[in-house]
Motif scaffolding. Sequence first.
Motif, short mmCIF file in Angstrom:
data_model
loop_
_atom_site.label_atom_id
_atom_site.label_comp_id
_atom_site.label_asym_id
_atom_site.label_seq_id
_atom_site.Cartn_x
_atom_site.Cartn_y
_atom_site.Cartn_z
N PRO A 194 46.45 85.30 32.18
CA PRO A 194 47.84 85.01 32.57
C PRO A 194 48.79 85.12 31.39
O PRO A 194 49.92 85.60 31.54
CB PRO A 194 47.76 83.56 33.06
N PHE A 195 48.32 84.74 30.22
CA PHE A 195 49.14 84.88 29.02
C PHE A 195 49.50 86.34 28.77
O PHE A 195 50.65 86.69 28.51
CB PHE A 195 48.37 84.31 27.82
N GLY A 196 48.48 87.20 28.87
CA GLY A 196 48.72 88.63 28.66
C GLY A 196 49.71 89.19 29.67
O GLY A 196 50.58 89.99 29.33
N LEU A 197 49.59 88.73 30.91
CA LEU A 197 50.52 89.17 31.94
C LEU A 197 51.94 88.74 31.61
O LEU A 197 52.89 89.51 31.76
CB LEU A 197 50.08 88.59 33.29
N SER A 198 52.08 87.51 31.10
CA SER A 198 53.43 87.05 30.78
C SER A 198 54.01 87.85 29.62
O SER A 198 55.22 88.10 29.57
CB SER A 198 53.43 85.55 30.47
N LEU A 199 53.17 88.29 28.69
CA LEU A 199 53.66 89.14 27.60
C LEU A 199 54.22 90.44 28.14
O LEU A 199 55.29 90.90 27.73
CB LEU A 199 52.53 89.48 26.63
N LYS A 200 53.47 91.03 29.07
CA LYS A 200 53.94 92.29 29.66
C LYS A 200 55.31 92.08 30.31
O LYS A 200 56.19 92.92 30.22
CB LYS A 200 52.95 92.79 30.71
N ALA A 201 55.44 90.94 30.96
CA ALA A 201 56.72 90.66 31.63
C ALA A 201 57.84 90.51 30.62
O ALA A 201 58.94 91.05 30.81
CB ALA A 201 56.59 89.39 32.48
N ILE A 202 57.57 89.82 29.52
CA ILE A 202 58.60 89.62 28.49
C ILE A 202 59.02 90.97 27.92
O ILE A 202 60.19 91.26 27.72
CB ILE A 202 58.08 88.71 27.37
N LYS A 203 58.03 91.81 27.66
CA LYS A 203 58.34 93.11 27.06
C LYS A 203 59.16 93.97 28.01
O LYS A 203 60.09 94.64 27.59
CB LYS A 203 57.03 93.82 26.72
N ARG A 204 58.82 93.93 29.28
CA ARG A 204 59.49 94.83 30.20
C ARG A 204 60.89 94.36 30.56
O ARG A 204 61.79 95.17 30.73
CB ARG A 204 58.65 95.00 31.46
N ASN A 205 61.05 93.07 30.73
CA ASN A 205 62.37 92.57 31.12
C ASN A 205 62.45 91.10 30.75
O ASN A 205 62.11 90.23 31.54
CB ASN A 205 62.55 92.77 32.63
N SER A 206 62.93 90.84 29.54
CA SER A 206 62.86 89.46 29.06
C SER A 206 63.80 88.54 29.84
O SER A 206 63.53 87.36 30.00
CB SER A 206 63.18 89.42 27.56
N ARG A 207 64.91 89.11 30.34
CA ARG A 207 65.86 88.29 31.09
C ARG A 207 65.21 87.79 32.38
O ARG A 207 65.30 86.63 32.74
CB ARG A 207 67.08 89.14 31.42
N ARG A 208 64.55 88.72 33.06
CA ARG A 208 63.89 88.35 34.29
C ARG A 208 62.74 87.38 34.01
O ARG A 208 62.52 86.44 34.77
CB ARG A 208 63.38 89.61 34.99
N ALA A 209 62.03 87.63 32.92
CA ALA A 209 60.91 86.75 32.58
C ALA A 209 61.40 85.32 32.40
O ALA A 209 60.77 84.38 32.88
CB ALA A 209 60.21 87.25 31.31
N ALA A 210 62.54 85.17 31.74
CA ALA A 210 63.09 83.83 31.55
C ALA A 210 63.41 83.19 32.91
O ALA A 210 63.24 81.99 33.10
CB ALA A 210 64.34 83.88 30.68
N MET A 211 63.84 84.03 33.86
CA MET A 211 64.18 83.51 35.19
C MET A 211 62.93 83.16 36.00
O MET A 211 63.03 82.66 37.11
CB MET A 211 65.02 84.54 35.94
#
Lengths: 343, 286, 248
Positions: A194-211
């Motif tokens: 899950p940590f790795g998945l969250s990294l991918k999310a941050i890299k791709r769209n950090s604004r959305r990841a924060a949301m």
Amino acid sequence: MSTPHSQIAAAFLRRKAAWSPLEAGLWGLALAAAFLFPSQQLLLSEIAILALFALSLDLIVGYAGILSLGHAAFFGIGAYTAGLFSLHVSAEPLAGLAASAVVAGLLGLATSFLVLRGSDLTRLMTTFGVSMLLAEGANQAAWLTGGADGLSGILLGPIAGTFDFDLWGRTGYLYSLAVLFILLLVARRIVHSPFGLSLKAIKRNSRRAAMLGIAPNRRIVVIYTISALYAGMAGALLTQTTSFVSPDVLAFHRSADVLLVLVLGGVGYLYGGIIGAVIFTLLRAWLSVVTPQYWMFWIGLILVALVVIGRDRLDPARAIALVRSRLLGRPAAKPVPLSEDGR
Amino acid sequence: MLTILFDGIAYGMLLFVLACGLAVTLGLMNFVNLAHGAFAMAGGYVTVVMMNRYGLSFYWCLPAAFLAAALLGAALEVTLYRRLYAAPHLDQVLFSIGLVFMAVAGIDYFMGGQQQLISLPPELSGRFSLFGVGIGRYRLFIIILCALLTIALQLTLTRTRIGSQLRAAVDDGRVARGLGINVSRIFVLTFALGSGLAGLGGALGVELLGLDPNFPLKYLIYFMIVVTIGGTSSITGPFLAALLLGVADVAGKYYLPSLGAFIIYAVMIAFLILRPHGLFTREGGK
Amino acid sequence: MTPALETQMLVKRFGGLIVTNEVSLSVRPGARHALIGPNGAGKTTLINLLTGALTPSGGRILLSGEDITATTPFERVRRGIARTFQINQLFNDLTPLESVMLAVGERLGHGNRLFRPLAADRAVSEEAAALLERFRLADVMCLPTRDLPYGKQRLLEIALAIALEPKVLLLDEPAAGVPEEDRHEVLAIVRALPADVTVLLIEHDMDLVFSFADRISVLAAGRLFAEGTVEEISGDPEVKAIYLGDAA
């Protein structure tokens, strides 16, 4: 209470993280090389070490989207730590490897806060600055590091008290390969967590990841530290297999080379570093025979050509995915652009 | 003391001329061009070859260095750089590192790896004393020349149409094109101007900074400091940053020689932490 | 009763431009509250202020009575504010399954697990699969998001927000850009949102607003212009003048 859909989901996730025959084949080949090419063990160690270094860079560039122009800082501090450790503390290589990992990891943790803020440019500058600072420090602190002459007279005991380093470097290669393999397994685990998945999310769209409630900074600190730790171990392996450290381990060209290695092999799928290291080392060995001294020119030319032609068109990851889809009838993954963030 | 200040200012002004082209490509066009120093090196080697091999006057070498670097810049812009304006930063980094490597090895191949020396015209060498302050003639020459260049540059950017067209082209290429601005021509010209100035700086710097094939890598950090600390909203920022850096570096090397370049890197990192958007920019955006 | 979401004299200035002007909005728990207003009224700015993407120049934001004005965006998500985006902000090369698992996993605090494979997280994958089924996305959940039709992507946008189990859900034009034939699917999902979730709907489509909302606030030029029930607002001649007239 498993529904059919949740079973499909679980099967999909398992398949995504599963070993492919290609991967197993690659490791088999690497192991066989120790016995097939007895005269090339030093070159093979070099490849394994460079592969580990590039793997460490892939963790931050490929998975977290952080550009670094100074990754040699961690490689270098690991190399020096291993050298000093064997001279002053213990000649046992595994202990030295662990010490290098800890020191490099601490440096990574301390400097990770510098890459949290700002744009690609400020990250490039700070990483570059940190590595230059260390290089300058290693040069100046001659009492500790031997200055420009480097540390020599490093003698290593047998690994875990059992395996002696031999003249041909086979032990050195198998040792480096084993470390690379174990660290790749760990990295694989991290990437598919899950940590790795969250990294991918941050890299791709950090604004959305924060949301989605992801606090990006902590994740970046963690992966940056792990990456530094990996690079430090790569540096330690270099010291231990060559019994020598010089300020060259911190030089700028190392940071640039490792970027090239990673890009040659493809970013963001863990094996890019390994494939890139094979290509790069063989290429360099060949070029320095053809045009000794000037191989830097050809490396430069390759870099320029790679970018102008287009990285994704030459991406081994895509080629592998294609082969895999042919072999196994699975859809080929599309190459991942470095960043989908606007800026 | 004042001599150090004077030397520092001369050094800083030279750095500004060297780096101001990068301020435009990096700052305005958002292109990470790590190869900027290669253009400066080109100017330096043009000077060396013209003076040492053909015995031409130093004064002729300066415009020649400018022209040669500008032409080189224009040629590379049209053939290569242009394709990468929209590329990810990683691509730009790789590409420009590749160019630097090629330049370094190429110069090494043709010119050899040794330091290049030139002998300045007699009226520019030596020092004279003014109110007890030792003043190097060559450094004074550099200060005057660079000051004139800076003023000319400032006027070009603020008073002429080129300046406003450049800003428009950078802000929004499509809109600028809609207004009838030839965006690609503006970019070539700008790039050539920046490279040319770097080449001129390289020629002026042979005596002060030294010249060998590693020049682009050795001074890269200085150029980038000037741009990142100076910010990119005007050329005044990089100008002040260059002066500051010049004085700090000269003073540091004089008073604390054992620390070497340590201070510069440390100061840069500190600045980047405290003011990630540059020292002289007002906090804009996020 | 404490409002689920409340703003007090909220102000946002960009330079000299006042985009949000002393907005005091109160949304009661469980409400279906719509926020309408002509283009440029400051609706999206208000959402960005509520979620923390922008920092207000003045005023306060309260979530269930707690002041959250100074908290970070992800902190607000943890406290129970979720939003959807007017323009899809999805992870294009991740699958819907992975995206929803990300949201569910973060809610449960699994995001810091470094060494546990995603596949082993059965609780999360089962919940994600069930949610995707509810949103009629189960059959496409293993495809890259970019290959989904637009209507499905809009549904995923909402599913991601719902996966966070928010107290307050901000829906920014959920049906925007959805082709007519897929529209009813999106609207059905919006209408079927759990009753205990407070919904603030930002919408242009009057049919959707009038059929969905139990209370309407009208924003014009950064100010809260009117507020009331559907009947009050639809009967208000001034609102008609500034808004309905403009939309017609």
